[in-house]
Design an enzyme around this catalytic site. Structure first.
Site: not given
Length: 303
Positions: A75, A78, A139
């Site tokens: 993540s 992101k 997230s």
């Protein structure tokens, strides 16, 4: 079989320079030796590969461990996706107030993290600004995939990174794809030095308007994820704008336990720090403690 950790530490500037204190050459050499020992000891409990890069932006002082090796981001990716979205907002291609329909078919799998999916399983109409908050702060994998679609997919994100001269980060797959195949995460990688370069770009305002930069940093500062990672052992009140990344554990091996961010030092300078723990056999608290302890040591030498 436990992997051996082969540690390479590159100090571009010695510890005495990082700390901004006048020291003699023997003192700097002793400090370098001590830092090598500290960092080496801190990586051992991970029982895997540990990579780190640190940069004091105002001075250029830097250090790295396995800085040019590739680590799965999970993540953490992101963060560049969010930057690409805000860049298109700056260009007028997207608007934070633009309403987007998210079909339930776009949701990530049940084993992946998605607050949007959990609260509204039938789909949702949502502002791009809220999708950004869900993706960067919470997230949320579903929000991230929708944002990736809106900006034009991985090709557009990679083109944006290239425009910033960031060549050591790869964003090539959706969260859905990562969830379907455990090996795909290794294709979506970053080097610690590459990630620090992206953090530097944000702090310097490259590739984003002042308003978009401020929003991104606020979202990264307000995130509830990773309380036991970068900021865990730093003094209360230390400002940390960061993005975490975590994989599942398969066959007792955890591919990714990560945290990257901008830390404001007591003197007002900014420390860009990226720590990646990969292919680890250690328990979750141990992996997170590796990140927290490394952040503490680097912070103490830079403050």
């Amino acid at each position: 079989m436990t992997k051996s950790i082969y540690l390479f530490v590159l100090l571009v500037l010695p510890l005495g320079v990082m700390a901004q204190q006048p020291t003699t050459a023997p003192t700097r050499a002793a400090s370098l030796h001590t830092l090598r020992q500290q960092l080496n000891g801190l990586t051992q409990p991970a029982q895997g590969r540990v990579g780190m890069a640190a940069l004091v932006l105002e001075t250029g002082d830097t250090l790295s461990i396995r800085g040019n090796e590739r680590f799965p981001m999970q993540s953490v990716y992101k963060f560049p996706i969010g930057m690409a979205v805000l860049h298109q907002v700056d260009q007028g291609k997207l608007s934070l107030n633009q309403l987007i329909h998210v079909d339930k078919g776009e949701y990530v799998g049940s084993k992946q993290h998605s607050p949007i999916r959990d609260s509204l399983p039938g789909g949702i109409d949502i502002r791009i600004g809220d999708l950004l908050r869900y993706a960067v702060s919470q997230s949320d994998g579903s929000a991230s995939d929708v944002l990736m679609r809106l900006v034009g997919g991985p090709t557009a994100i990679m083109a944006y990174l290239k425009s910033l001269n960031i060549n050591s980060i790869r964003v090539l797959n959706t969260e859905k794809e990562l969830g379907r195949d455990n090996t795909v995460q290794y294709v979506n990688w970053a080097t610690p030095t590459g990630m620090v370069g992206l953090l530097k770009a944000v702090q310097q305002g490259r590739g984003l308007s002042p308003a978009s930069r401020a929003l991104l940093l606020r979202l990264m500062t307000e995130t509830p994820t990773g309380p036991n990672r970068l900021k865990s052992l730093l003094p209360p009140g230390t400002v940390v704008a960061h993005k975490t990344g975590s994989s599942g554990t398969v066959a007792n091996l955890t591919a990714a336990t990560n945290d990257v961010g901008l830390i404001t030092l007591p003197n007002g300078h900014h420390l860009a720090l990226a720590v990646f723990v990969s292919d680890s056999k250690a328990a979750p608290p141990t992996r997170e403690a590796v990140i927290a302890n490394m952040a503490k040591v680097v912070w103490e030498h830079c403050r």
